[in-house]
Design a protein around this motif. Structure first.
Motif, PDB file in Angstrom:
ATOM      1  N   UNK A 226      -0.032   0.620  13.371  1.00 25.63           N
ATOM      2  CA  UNK A 226      -0.617  -0.539  12.686  1.00 25.63           C
ATOM      3  C   UNK A 226      -2.138  -0.489  12.751  1.00 25.63           C
ATOM      4  N   UNK A 227      -2.681  -0.110  13.909  1.00 24.56           N
ATOM      5  CA  UNK A 227      -4.137   0.050  14.040  1.00 24.56           C
ATOM      6  C   UNK A 227      -4.637   1.101  13.050  1.00 24.56           C
ATOM      7  N   UNK A 228      -3.916   2.199  12.963  1.00 25.88           N
ATOM      8  CA  UNK A 228      -4.281   3.283  12.036  1.00 25.88           C
ATOM      9  C   UNK A 228      -4.260   2.789  10.587  1.00 25.88           C
ATOM     10  N   UNK A 229      -3.223   2.064  10.216  1.00 27.71           N
ATOM     11  CA  UNK A 229      -3.103   1.570   8.846  1.00 27.71           C
ATOM     12  C   UNK A 229      -4.179   0.537   8.527  1.00 27.71           C
ATOM     13  N   UNK A 230      -4.511  -0.304   9.495  1.00 26.71           N
ATOM     14  CA  UNK A 230      -5.486  -1.376   9.283  1.00 26.71           C
ATOM     15  C   UNK A 230      -6.853  -0.820   8.922  1.00 26.71           C
ATOM     16  N   UNK A 231      -7.165   0.374   9.364  1.00 28.38           N
ATOM     17  CA  UNK A 231      -8.463   0.979   9.064  1.00 28.38           C
ATOM     18  C   UNK A 231      -8.574   1.411   7.605  1.00 28.38           C
ATOM     19  N   UNK A 232      -7.449   1.613   6.945  1.00 27.97           N
ATOM     20  CA  UNK A 232      -7.450   2.211   5.610  1.00 27.97           C
ATOM     21  C   UNK A 232      -6.787   1.356   4.534  1.00 27.97           C
ATOM     22  N   UNK A 233      -6.119   0.279   4.949  1.00 24.20           N
ATOM     23  CA  UNK A 233      -5.345  -0.513   3.996  1.00 24.20           C
ATOM     24  C   UNK A 233      -5.522  -2.006   4.250  1.00 24.20           C
ATOM     25  N   UNK A 234      -5.177  -2.787   3.234  1.00 24.68           N
ATOM     26  CA  UNK A 234      -5.133  -4.231   3.377  1.00 24.68           C
ATOM     27  C   UNK A 234      -3.712  -4.659   3.728  1.00 24.68           C
ATOM     28  N   UNK A 235      -3.580  -5.598   4.666  1.00 29.08           N
ATOM     29  CA  UNK A 235      -2.247  -6.075   5.019  1.00 29.08           C
ATOM     30  C   UNK A 235      -1.870  -7.254   4.115  1.00 29.08           C
TER      31      UNK A 235
END
Length: 249
Positions: A226-235
């Motif tokens: 989730x940390x990895x995704x948060x850097x590159x995507x919008x939740x």
């Protein structure tokens, strides 16, 4: 629709276990993920009736008022054992452990359970826009029922189906399992591969189950992704995501 998104969904939320999700939601808030989709089972295994637990209802109402999404996640969350083809029996017993409630269901039973689930939500001040079947297994009878009920979307293992337009959004999902030591090990391998496999997908999903939160290594792996995704995507929640794509249609 441009942009990259991810959805965090918490599965199998019911009156008997909702407290275990509190810490995880708090941790997500600290990471900057403020809204999730809560997949709620109204009558889990016929033992945990949403309507009979006022504390649970108030908890859901509070989460909904904070911006979290309430999603109908089956009704009983288990499938009565049936005689069928060898393949379907394997899917039911090994893949889902007989929890694929809407996998081989009749139209009458699908309509009845979805209607009762939505009514339970409505009577307790909760609003669902989508439906996610246990194990993501939905048959044609269920799809017809969902459309007739006016729901906006459902999901499958491979993505999200917008029910009004029949648009299917491919969205790989990171889903782990704690049912055995071997499955835990395979889950860790899959989690590490997921980052590479999903990099080109506009939408990805992270699905969190109660067993994940009770298994420290799986919980930490999910948080790391989730940390990895948060850097590159919008939740987004499923509701918000389906709304974006419906507007662009």
């Amino acid at each position: 629709m441009s942009g990259k998104f991810f959805v965090v969904s918490l599965h199998d939320v019911h009156a008997g276990n909702y407290h275990i999700f509190n810490e995880f939601i708090k941790k997500l808030n600290e990471l900057g993920v403020y809204f999730v989709s809560l997949l709620v089972v109204p009558y889990m295994h016929k033992e945990h009736d949403l309507s009979s637990d006022l504390k649970f209802v108030r908890w859901l109402q509070k989460k909904q008022s904070q911006g979290h999404e309430i999603v109908l996640h089956g009704y009983y969350h288990y499938e009565e054992i049936k005689k069928d083809s060898i393949f379907k029996n394997i899917i039911s017993s090994i893949y889902t452990a007989h929890e694929g409630e809407f996998y081989r269901i009749s139209y009458y039973d699908a309509e009845s359970r979805i209607r009762k689930g939505l009514e339970s939500f409505r009577c307790n001040g909760l609003k669902a826009y989508g439906f996610v079947a246990p194990a993501w297994l939905v048959n044609d009878n269920t799809l017809k029922t969902l459309k007739n009920a006016g729901l906006t979307y459902t999901t499958k293992l491979t993505g999200i189906l917008l029910l009004k337009s029949d648009i299917f959004l491919k969205a790989p999902v990171l889903s782990l399992t704690s049912r055995s030591l071997l499955r835990k090990l395979l889950s860790i391998i899959w989690a590490r591969l997921f980052s590479f496999i999903s990099v080109f997908s506009p939408i990805v999903r992270v699905s969190v189950h109660p067993g994940d939160l009770e298994t420290p290594i799986l919980k930490e792996q999910l948080l790391a992704e989730i940390v990895h995704l948060k850097k590159r995507r919008n939740f987004l929640t499923y509701k918000e995501l389906s709304g974006l794509y419906a507007e662009s249609d």
